[in-house]
Design a protein around this motif. Structure first.
Motif, PDB file in Angstrom:
ATOM      1  N   LEU A   6     -26.655 -35.049 -46.654  1.00 19.72           N
ATOM      2  CA  LEU A   6     -26.359 -36.470 -46.792  1.00 19.72           C
ATOM      3  C   LEU A   6     -25.302 -36.959 -45.815  1.00 19.72           C
ATOM      4  O   LEU A   6     -25.152 -38.175 -45.630  1.00 19.72           O
ATOM      5  N   ARG A   9     -25.874 -39.873 -43.222  1.00 21.88           N
ATOM      6  CA  ARG A   9     -27.081 -40.647 -43.538  1.00 21.88           C
ATOM      7  C   ARG A   9     -26.679 -41.956 -44.223  1.00 21.88           C
ATOM      8  O   ARG A   9     -25.641 -42.052 -44.868  1.00 21.88           O
ATOM      9  N   ALA A  33     -22.049 -39.781 -47.113  1.00 20.37           N
ATOM     10  CA  ALA A  33     -23.081 -40.769 -46.803  1.00 20.37           C
ATOM     11  C   ALA A  33     -22.458 -42.127 -46.495  1.00 20.37           C
ATOM     12  O   ALA A  33     -21.403 -42.494 -47.025  1.00 20.37           O
TER      13      ALA A  33
END
Length: 309
Positions: A6, A9, A33
């Motif tokens: 993650l 992202r 993230a």
């Protein structure tokens, strides 16, 4: 299968200022993230983004899951700001608590529109941005998709519909490399559940959700389960895992659960005291955010803020 890292992202969350939405935003940001936070309350979502780091790691956008156009604009804005969208979580949702015979039809339709059609609109708006990165779409459903309680026909129908819809869309997107999952947590403390616990009809059915079959699980259990599921790009996420068998074999266990969990006397008591509006408190559905009218929607009446999961 390798973990879906993650870090770096971009994750989109609808209903981000609600109980579960806020907790998921915190957990995903802790994983590195970037967050595109979508909500009806623009001031609240902007403040949430600032608390999570602001700038290049978190930004708030106005969107209404009842309006595909607003979702498309928000997704485009998020993609332009972060450069890409990888994961989209359709989290916005509401509930009612009343039997079919007395429930205001508008309340039933509102739940279906937000909880089910809202997920479809979210995925539709997200796909052009997620597809190039072979990303992942996740809908927040519920254990109510498998265990169908009385006085909640709109909610159970919407959550079961989300489960089925995700299965269908997954097949459509499989060749594109886009994953599709549905998350099914049991009872967890959120503003929406606070209203259920406070509702006399809800207490008659669930006994306060503090023990037995309907006991709530901690929020960190739910968020950890969902984040783990995202990292596995799971088709289905059951929380807690001890309920997996119940979810996998709903036909086998439904009769037993209904016999144990919903006594006729409790059902009748709940029916007798339920509010026709679907909420025991007429302000419950809009207590945490303002009631809004969609711009440009001629004749549409104000309806309660949907981002409540």
């Amino acid at each position: 299968m390798s973990r879906y890292n993650l870090t770096g992202r971009t994750v989109v969350i609808t209903g981000s200022t609600g109980g579960l939405g806020s907790a998921l935003a915190d957990a995903l940001r802790a994983r590195g993230a970037n967050l595109a936070l979508l909500d009806l309350n623009l001031e609240a979502v902007k403040a949430q983004a600032e608390q999570l780091g602001g700038g290049t790691v978190a930004r708030g956008f106005w969107a209404d899951v009842r309006d595909l156009g607003s979702l498309e604009i928000a997704m485009m804005g998020a993609a332009e700001h972060f450069g890409r969208l990888d994961i989209v979580i359709a989290n916005a949702g509401i509930d009612t608590m009343a039997p079919m015979a007395t429930l205001d039809p508008a309340a039933f339709e509102q739940v279906i529109d937000i909880n089910l059609a809202g997920v479809w609109r979210t995925f539709r708006a997200a796909l052009p941005h997620v597809q190039p990165h072979r990303g992942y779409l996740l809908a927040i459903s519920s254990m109510a998709a498998f265990v169908h309680s009385p006085l909640q026909a709109s909610y159970t129908a919407s959550k079961a519909g989300v489960w089925a819809m995700c299965d269908s869309i997954r097949l459509e997107l499989r060749a594109l490399g886009v994953g599709v999952g549905s998350a099914h947590p049991t009872f967890v403390r959120t503003p929406m559940m606070d209203d259920v616990v406070a509702d006399p009809a809800g207490r008659a059915l669930w006994s306060g959700n503090d023990k037995g079959l309907w006991k709530m699980v901690p929020m960190h259990t739910v968020t950890a389960g969902i984040v783990n599921g995202i990292e596995r790009r799971a088709d289905q996420i059951i929380i807690p895992k001890t309920l997996t068998l119940t979810a996998k074999a709903p036909g086998l266990f439904r009769a037993l659960v209904e016999r144990i969990g919903f006594r006729d006397r409790a059902i009748q008591r709940a029916i007798d005291i339920a509010s026709p509006s679907g909420w025991h408190d007429s302000q419950a559905s809009s207590r945490h955010e303002p009631t809004l009218v969609l711009t440009g929607s001629a004749g549409r009446q104000p309806i309660p803020e949907p981002n409540r999961n």
